[in-house]
Enzyme design. Structure first.
Site, PDB file in Angstrom:
ATOM      1  N   ASP A   1       0.855  -1.180   0.000  1.00 38.94           N
ATOM      2  CA  ASP A   1       0.000   0.000   0.000  1.00 38.94           C
ATOM      3  C   ASP A   1       0.893   1.232   0.000  1.00 38.94           C
ATOM      4  O   ASP A   1       2.095   1.164   0.276  1.00 38.94           O
ATOM      5  CB  ASP A   1      -0.907   0.011   1.230  1.00 38.94           C
ATOM      6  CG  ASP A   1      -2.118   0.914   1.068  1.00 38.94           C
ATOM      7  OD1 ASP A   1      -2.313   1.447  -0.041  1.00 38.94           O
ATOM      8  OD2 ASP A   1      -2.860   1.088   2.045  1.00 38.94           O
TER       9      ASP A   1
ATOM     10  N   GLU B   1       1.851   3.916  -4.018  1.00 43.23           N
ATOM     11  CA  GLU B   1       1.350   2.541  -4.119  1.00 43.23           C
ATOM     12  C   GLU B   1       2.259   1.688  -5.007  1.00 43.23           C
ATOM     13  O   GLU B   1       2.562   0.528  -4.680  1.00 43.23           O
ATOM     14  CB  GLU B   1      -0.081   2.561  -4.655  1.00 43.23           C
ATOM     15  CG  GLU B   1      -1.087   3.081  -3.650  1.00 43.23           C
ATOM     16  CD  GLU B   1      -2.431   3.443  -4.261  1.00 43.23           C
ATOM     17  OE1 GLU B   1      -3.397   3.580  -3.498  1.00 43.23           O
ATOM     18  OE2 GLU B   1      -2.516   3.604  -5.502  1.00 43.23           O
TER      19      GLU B   1
ATOM     20  N   ASP C   1      -5.219  -2.899  -2.285  1.00 45.40           N
ATOM     21  CA  ASP C   1      -6.539  -2.259  -2.356  1.00 45.40           C
ATOM     22  C   ASP C   1      -6.567  -1.140  -3.401  1.00 45.40           C
ATOM     23  O   ASP C   1      -7.552  -0.406  -3.491  1.00 45.40           O
ATOM     24  CB  ASP C   1      -6.980  -1.722  -0.994  1.00 45.40           C
ATOM     25  CG  ASP C   1      -6.047  -0.671  -0.412  1.00 45.40           C
ATOM     26  OD1 ASP C   1      -5.690   0.269  -1.131  1.00 45.40           O
ATOM     27  OD2 ASP C   1      -5.679  -0.790   0.771  1.00 45.40           O
TER      28      ASP C   1
ATOM     29  N   ASP D   1      -1.134  -0.907   5.054  1.00 44.98           N
ATOM     30  CA  ASP D   1      -1.605   0.464   5.268  1.00 44.98           C
ATOM     31  C   ASP D   1      -0.957   1.068   6.505  1.00 44.98           C
ATOM     32  O   ASP D   1      -0.520   2.229   6.499  1.00 44.98           O
ATOM     33  CB  ASP D   1      -3.130   0.450   5.398  1.00 44.98           C
ATOM     34  CG  ASP D   1      -3.689   1.839   5.693  1.00 44.98           C
ATOM     35  OD1 ASP D   1      -3.726   2.661   4.773  1.00 44.98           O
ATOM     36  OD2 ASP D   1      -4.081   2.090   6.849  1.00 44.98           O
TER      37      ASP D   1
ATOM     38  N   HIS E   1     -29.144  21.005  -0.290  1.00 47.54           N
ATOM     39  CA  HIS E   1     -29.479  22.368  -0.693  1.00 47.54           C
ATOM     40  C   HIS E   1     -30.173  22.388  -2.057  1.00 47.54           C
ATOM     41  O   HIS E   1     -30.114  21.437  -2.838  1.00 47.54           O
ATOM     42  CB  HIS E   1     -28.215  23.226  -0.762  1.00 47.54           C
ATOM     43  CG  HIS E   1     -27.232  22.719  -1.788  1.00 47.54           C
ATOM     44  ND1 HIS E   1     -27.351  22.956  -3.135  1.00 47.54           N
ATOM     45  CD2 HIS E   1     -26.125  21.964  -1.650  1.00 47.54           C
ATOM     46  CE1 HIS E   1     -26.367  22.385  -3.780  1.00 47.54           C
ATOM     47  NE2 HIS E   1     -25.597  21.760  -2.910  1.00 47.54           N
TER      48      HIS E   1
ATOM     49  N   GLU F   1     -19.107  20.464   1.650  1.00 46.97           N
ATOM     50  CA  GLU F   1     -18.936  19.496   0.578  1.00 46.97           C
ATOM     51  C   GLU F   1     -17.449  19.180   0.385  1.00 46.97           C
ATOM     52  O   GLU F   1     -16.564  19.899   0.859  1.00 46.97           O
ATOM     53  CB  GLU F   1     -19.559  20.051  -0.716  1.00 46.97           C
ATOM     54  CG  GLU F   1     -19.455  19.134  -1.939  1.00 46.97           C
ATOM     55  CD  GLU F   1     -20.090  17.768  -1.746  1.00 46.97           C
ATOM     56  OE1 GLU F   1     -19.523  16.959  -0.977  1.00 46.97           O
ATOM     57  OE2 GLU F   1     -21.130  17.505  -2.375  1.00 46.97           O
TER      58      GLU F   1
END
Length: 499
Positions: free
Chosen positions: A14, A55, A80, A129, A303, A379
């Site tokens: 990873d 990676e 992954d 990881d 919204h 957001e």
């Protein structure tokens, strides 16, 4: 001892970047496929780089570590990163100039016929990881990772059974793991089971969905499902819309499992046939274990439209912060009227972005409430993709887009936020709000990604499920959070008030 010529080893690798590009590191581990024993570990801080570069460097290091142990072995690589797995398997082309030499180097470590690649969910790649994060932590301290630093050794028994064992009863409120594990444990002991009644059909006392905290009316049942991950091959490859602010990659809504009846006025809410079994008598069913206190109920309001919404453009927290359009203002008034008619909202919390504050203000004016701004509800920052359509991003940044679609850890071009980063932010916000508003119904005015993330976490669904949900402008969803860790998704994408 098995000879090296017939030996197979597992390499898990990873890499990560805190900023993409940013301070980066990789981790790799060589495992015995039979015992799960750790045979070798490798990790390194590599300076400023992207997730994908890290990676690939992790893959190269893992393959070299395996070769140093068993030069003639066959290797099963598990990662992954769908991008790396697909490219090294020859199914995806390698176009990015930074990736080509790394892929070539990885291909030279062992003959191609002795290496096979498999994509695995992130939860099954924790060892590598953790090594990558240890390397990045060391780099932050101005040094390189040393083997003596490692605390990432896996519990081999847990590793062998990770794909089949139910999750342990732990996790913050809203994640399915804790409540579901308690429910399974209660069922396993046979406490209060009801003859002929499905466990999921029995709400138990106190879960009737009535009273000041209920949203909407009706029975809310505890989730009792495993928190497993499914493969991402189909989920992430061809989203129908690239606008994660307008329709967030709604490829095709996944069929919903059986659940309580949705309100008759909701055309797009999560719906299914009502349960056929009668509720259990007091003292039976779920009453022995799960929390029966009033939940914190979050009514999740996306919204109204902005000028970017109908054009299906990325519009996050890193762009121009657009206002509501004329259509969006009408939508805000319509949803305000609908919420006033329901009469259950007790508090309003809003994202700091203008379009949410305007939507929240319309509702607050009708309900006579104040609006509190919560930074954690903003957001995603879409970086250099802000204001672009999905097609424009595909044309300008194809490698970055492929990586982003393949991994929740990949961030948009130019230092935006990954879905994994947003999930951590949203989960922390959820935990603060549930602790502060137990027993109350709170309107959260926010955006596509935060709402979908809250739904995903409540269901215990994998990251790729974000691409399987429809969420329209000014739509209403709802989740109830119980103190025992259970979450009940009560509504999804209700737009009946807009018709």
């Amino acid at each position: 001892m098995t000879s090296s010529s017939s030996r197979e080893v597992i390499v898990e690798a990873d890499g990560g970047s805190r900023g993409n590009p940013g301070p980066a590191g990789y981790g790799a581990v060589v495992l015995d496929p039979v015992t799960g024993e750790t045979l070798a570990e490798a990790a390194e801080y590599i300076g400023v780089a992207t997730n994908n570069v890290a990676e690939y460097k992790g893959l190269v290091a893992g393959l070299k570590a395996a070769r140093s142990l068993f030069p003639d072995a066959t290797v099963h690589v598990r990662m992954d990163s769908k991008l790396v797995v697909e490219q090294m398997s020859g199914r995806w082309k390698i176009k990015h100039p930074d990736m080509k030499p790394l892929a070539a180097e990885a291909g030279r470590v062992f003959p191609a016929g002795r290496v096979r690649y498999e994509w695995i969910p992130r939860e099954r790649n924790k060892h590598a990881d953790r090594l990558a994060n240890e390397a990045m932590d060391a780099g932050k301290q101005g040094r390189q990772w040393e083997p003596s630093d490692s605390t990432a050794a896996l519990d081999t028994a847990a590793a062998r059974n990770a794909a089949t064992l139910p999750p342990a009863p732990s996790g913050p409120p809203g994640d399915a793991t804790a409540g579901a594990a308690r429910a399974r444990a209660a069922l396993a002991t046979g406490a209060g089971s009801t003859t002929g009644a499905s466990p999921s059909a029995d709400p138990g006392p106190g879960r009737t969905g009535t009273g000041p905290g209920a949203w909407p009316g009706g029975v809310a049942r505890p989730a009792a499902q495993d928190d497993g991950l499914f493969a991402a091959e189909e989920a992430l490859t061809t989203p129908a819309s690239g606008d994660f602010e307008a329709e967030a990659g709604a490829a095709a809504p996944a069929p919903a499992p059986a659940a309580q009846p949705a309100p008759a006025t909701s055309a797009q809410s999560a719906s299914a046939a009502p349960a056929q079994s009668a509720p259990a008598a007091p003292g039976q069913g779920w009453s022995g274990g799960p929390d029966m206190s009033a939940p914190a109920t979050f009514v999740l309001l996306r919204h109204g439209e902005t000028a970017l919404t109908p054009e299906k453009r990325f519009s996050g927290s890193g762009g121009t912060d657009p206002e509501l359009s004329a259509a969006g203002l009408r939508q805000a008034e319509a949803v305000a009227e609908a919420l006033a008619a329901r009469g259950t909202i007790q508090e309003i919390v809003s994202s700091p972005l203008t379009r949410c504050r305007q939507t929240a203000a319309a509702v607050a004016a009708r309900l006579g409430l104040d609006v509190r701004v919560e930074q954690g509800l903003r957001e995603t920052d879409f970086g250099a993709w802000e204001g672009l359509t999905f097609g424009e991003v595909r044309e300008r940044h194809p490698e970055d887009l492929d990586a982003w679609l393949a991994s929740p850890k990949a961030a948009p071009t130019g230092g935006g936020e990954s879905f994994a980063t947003v999930a951590r932010r949203v989960a922390a916000t959820r935990d603060r709000l549930t602790a502060a508003h137990a027993g109350r119904t709170v309107l959260l005015v926010t955006h596509v990604t935060p709402i979908k993330t809250l739904i995903r976490l409540a269901l215990g669904a994998p990251p790729e499920s974000l691409f399987r949900m429809e969420l329209s402008a000014a739509s209403i969803s709802a989740v109830a959070y119980y103190a025992d860790g259970n979450a009940s998704v009560r509504l999804l994408n209700d737009t009946s008030h807009l018709r």
